[in-house]
Design a protein around this motif. Sequence first.
Motif, PDB file in Angstrom:
ATOM      1  N   THR A   1     144.250  87.727  32.492  1.00 42.27           N
ATOM      2  CA  THR A   1     145.171  87.397  31.395  1.00 42.27           C
ATOM      3  C   THR A   1     146.064  88.573  30.996  1.00 42.27           C
ATOM      4  OG1 THR A   1     143.312  87.826  29.904  1.00 42.27           O
ATOM      5  CG2 THR A   1     143.838  85.510  30.339  1.00 42.27           C
TER       6      THR A   1
ATOM      7  N   TYR B   1     150.150  71.667  32.433  1.00 44.10           N
ATOM      8  CA  TYR B   1     149.536  72.880  31.868  1.00 44.10           C
ATOM      9  C   TYR B   1     149.713  74.042  32.850  1.00 44.10           C
ATOM     10  CZ  TYR B   1     145.827  75.877  29.945  1.00 44.10           C
ATOM     11  OH  TYR B   1     145.107  76.919  29.408  1.00 44.10           O
TER      12      TYR B   1
ATOM     13  N   TYR C   1     148.988  77.449  26.116  1.00 43.88           N
ATOM     14  CA  TYR C   1     148.483  78.642  26.802  1.00 43.88           C
ATOM     15  C   TYR C   1     146.958  78.686  26.645  1.00 43.88           C
ATOM     16  CZ  TYR C   1     147.501  83.414  28.146  1.00 43.88           C
ATOM     17  OH  TYR C   1     146.954  84.521  28.766  1.00 43.88           O
ATOM     18  N   MET C   2     146.480  78.911  25.432  1.00 40.75           N
ATOM     19  CA  MET C   2     145.023  79.024  25.264  1.00 40.75           C
ATOM     20  C   MET C   2     144.336  77.698  25.589  1.00 40.75           C
ATOM     21  SD  MET C   2     144.301  81.391  21.933  1.00 40.75           S
ATOM     22  CE  MET C   2     145.527  80.740  20.835  1.00 40.75           C
ATOM     23  N   SER C   3     143.157  77.791  26.196  1.00 42.72           N
ATOM     24  CA  SER C   3     142.401  76.579  26.538  1.00 42.72           C
ATOM     25  C   SER C   3     142.046  75.769  25.300  1.00 42.72           C
ATOM     26  CB  SER C   3     141.133  76.959  27.307  1.00 42.72           C
ATOM     27  OG  SER C   3     141.496  77.406  28.593  1.00 42.72           O
TER      28      SER C   3
ATOM     29  N   TYR D   1     137.062  82.654  21.775  1.00 42.12           N
ATOM     30  CA  TYR D   1     137.309  81.201  21.933  1.00 42.12           C
ATOM     31  C   TYR D   1     136.844  80.772  23.314  1.00 42.12           C
ATOM     32  CZ  TYR D   1     141.600  81.806  24.764  1.00 42.12           C
ATOM     33  OH  TYR D   1     142.496  82.117  25.748  1.00 42.12           O
TER      34      TYR D   1
ATOM     35  N   TYR E   1     137.981  79.928  26.456  1.00 42.88           N
ATOM     36  CA  TYR E   1     138.292  80.488  27.780  1.00 42.88           C
ATOM     37  C   TYR E   1     137.510  81.777  28.061  1.00 42.88           C
ATOM     38  CZ  TYR E   1     140.455  83.594  31.083  1.00 42.88           C
ATOM     39  OH  TYR E   1     140.615  84.530  32.075  1.00 42.88           O
TER      40      TYR E   1
ATOM     41  N   THR F   1     148.834  77.369  32.795  1.00 44.58           N
ATOM     42  CA  THR F   1     148.080  78.593  32.488  1.00 44.58           C
ATOM     43  C   THR F   1     146.797  78.637  33.313  1.00 44.58           C
ATOM     44  OG1 THR F   1     148.908  78.415  30.219  1.00 44.58           O
ATOM     45  CG2 THR F   1     147.071  79.921  30.582  1.00 44.58           C
ATOM     46  N   LEU F   2     146.443  79.823  33.809  1.00 45.18           N
ATOM     47  CA  LEU F   2     145.129  80.005  34.420  1.00 45.18           C
ATOM     48  C   LEU F   2     144.085  79.614  33.375  1.00 45.18           C
ATOM     49  CD1 LEU F   2     143.498  82.955  33.369  1.00 45.18           C
ATOM     50  CD2 LEU F   2     145.972  83.307  33.504  1.00 45.18           C
ATOM     51  N   TYR F   3     142.955  79.083  33.835  1.00 43.50           N
ATOM     52  CA  TYR F   3     141.942  78.717  32.842  1.00 43.50           C
ATOM     53  C   TYR F   3     140.562  78.754  33.463  1.00 43.50           C
ATOM     54  CZ  TYR F   3     140.941  73.927  34.385  1.00 43.50           C
ATOM     55  OH  TYR F   3     140.494  72.843  35.081  1.00 43.50           O
TER      56      TYR F   3
HETATM   57  C1  ACM Z   1     143.369  80.469  28.653  1.00 44.50           C
HETATM   58  O1  ACM Z   1     142.919  80.297  27.489  1.00 44.50           O
HETATM   59  N1  ACM Z   1     143.326  79.471  29.518  1.00 44.50           N
HETATM   60  C2  ACM Z   1     143.919  81.753  29.049  1.00 44.50           C
END
Ligand code: ACM
Length: 384
Positions: free
Chosen positions: A233, A103, A82-84, A149, A151, A105-107
């Motif tokens: 998000t 992957y 999930y997290m970039s 972080y 993203y 998830t939007l990023y």
């Molecule tokens: C994200 O960290 N790509 C939401």
Amino acid sequence: MAHSDPIKVGVLYSETGVTSSIETSQRYGTLFAIDQINEAGGIDGREIVPVLYDPRSEPARYAALAEKLITSDKVKVIFGCYMSSTRKAVLPVVERWNRLLFYSTLYEGFECSDHLIYTGAAPNQNSVQLAEFMTSTFGPRVYLIGSNYIYPYESNRIMADLVSQCPGGAKVGEQYVPLDATEKDFKEVLEDIRNVQPDFIFSTVVGDATQSFYRAYANAGFDPSTMPIGSLTTSEVELAQMGGDVAAGHYTSAPYFQSIPREANRACLAKFREKFGDAIAPNACWEAAFFQVHLFAQAMAASGSDDIDALMPYLLGSAFEAPQGMIRIEASNHHAYLYPRIGRANSDGQFTIVRETRESVYPDPYLVTHALGDSALQMTPVET
Ligand code: ACM
């Protein structure tokens, strides 16, 4: 040579830690698609068997578990992250072993690996639309708040660039909170917001901290009808955590909402609930996690192999009738054509869709051609 061995795939979505709620939705989207494919006879008679580990929302554990999946479990394809920061941790592992990561998830964009397929929105498919909607509806002065972080830093930078293209547009504040922030961590931020009076807030807060931010906003007495939060998000998962009353009136830009009134979406949600019940909240990351497994299965059925070099020619350019609409993988950058939409959270914990695109939008992860006001990205208002 035809054979009936199961096909093992890796699944790396956190079951614990700060992003476990949203990653649980992604994990179930993945398992749902795998079940569907297996119930229809598997891939050429071969069953897909997921190998699941819990990376606990920690980037280093994603990298270690990706390595374990590849070297001990012998998987060739991994669905996850999930997290970039977690994607960036897994990327060198799949590149080193010549494996493939999907992957969902939007990023923040600005990445394109030959070892990834990106099925979440790139910034030209969510940030540009949100900037356009929020600046034209509420005004051009934005306050940026994010988790600490990569993203949020990058996505906030893009939003600041976009609003600065509007007359009078400006970033009037920017703050970061820890990933495990609770309501009290937002106190100072909200005092600052009260002082600088932005037209809207852009939140790149992720995971469990999202509910704390929206609650702190509500408890501070702010009014979403005059200074709402816009986000990429904050999905149905976070709405379920914070409750409809706290969420109502805030905006999210995403290619998928549960409320999309397409028959394909309604049927997919009904089947999902029949199998997994109501406890999991489907959202845009769930939908991408779901359709990317189908893209993999189609490519593997065509190529007969789960080797990245065999799969890739079939994945690039491939399409699937997803709940959001017909999606397709752009061969030149491995990202997906998607359907940008804007939703306004309502008190039922759902999004009322207020803008949508009729055509899918080309993924432009480096924002090469897309600026605010680009006619290719214009959305149509939806009667509500
Ligand atoms: C994200 O960290 N790509 C939401």
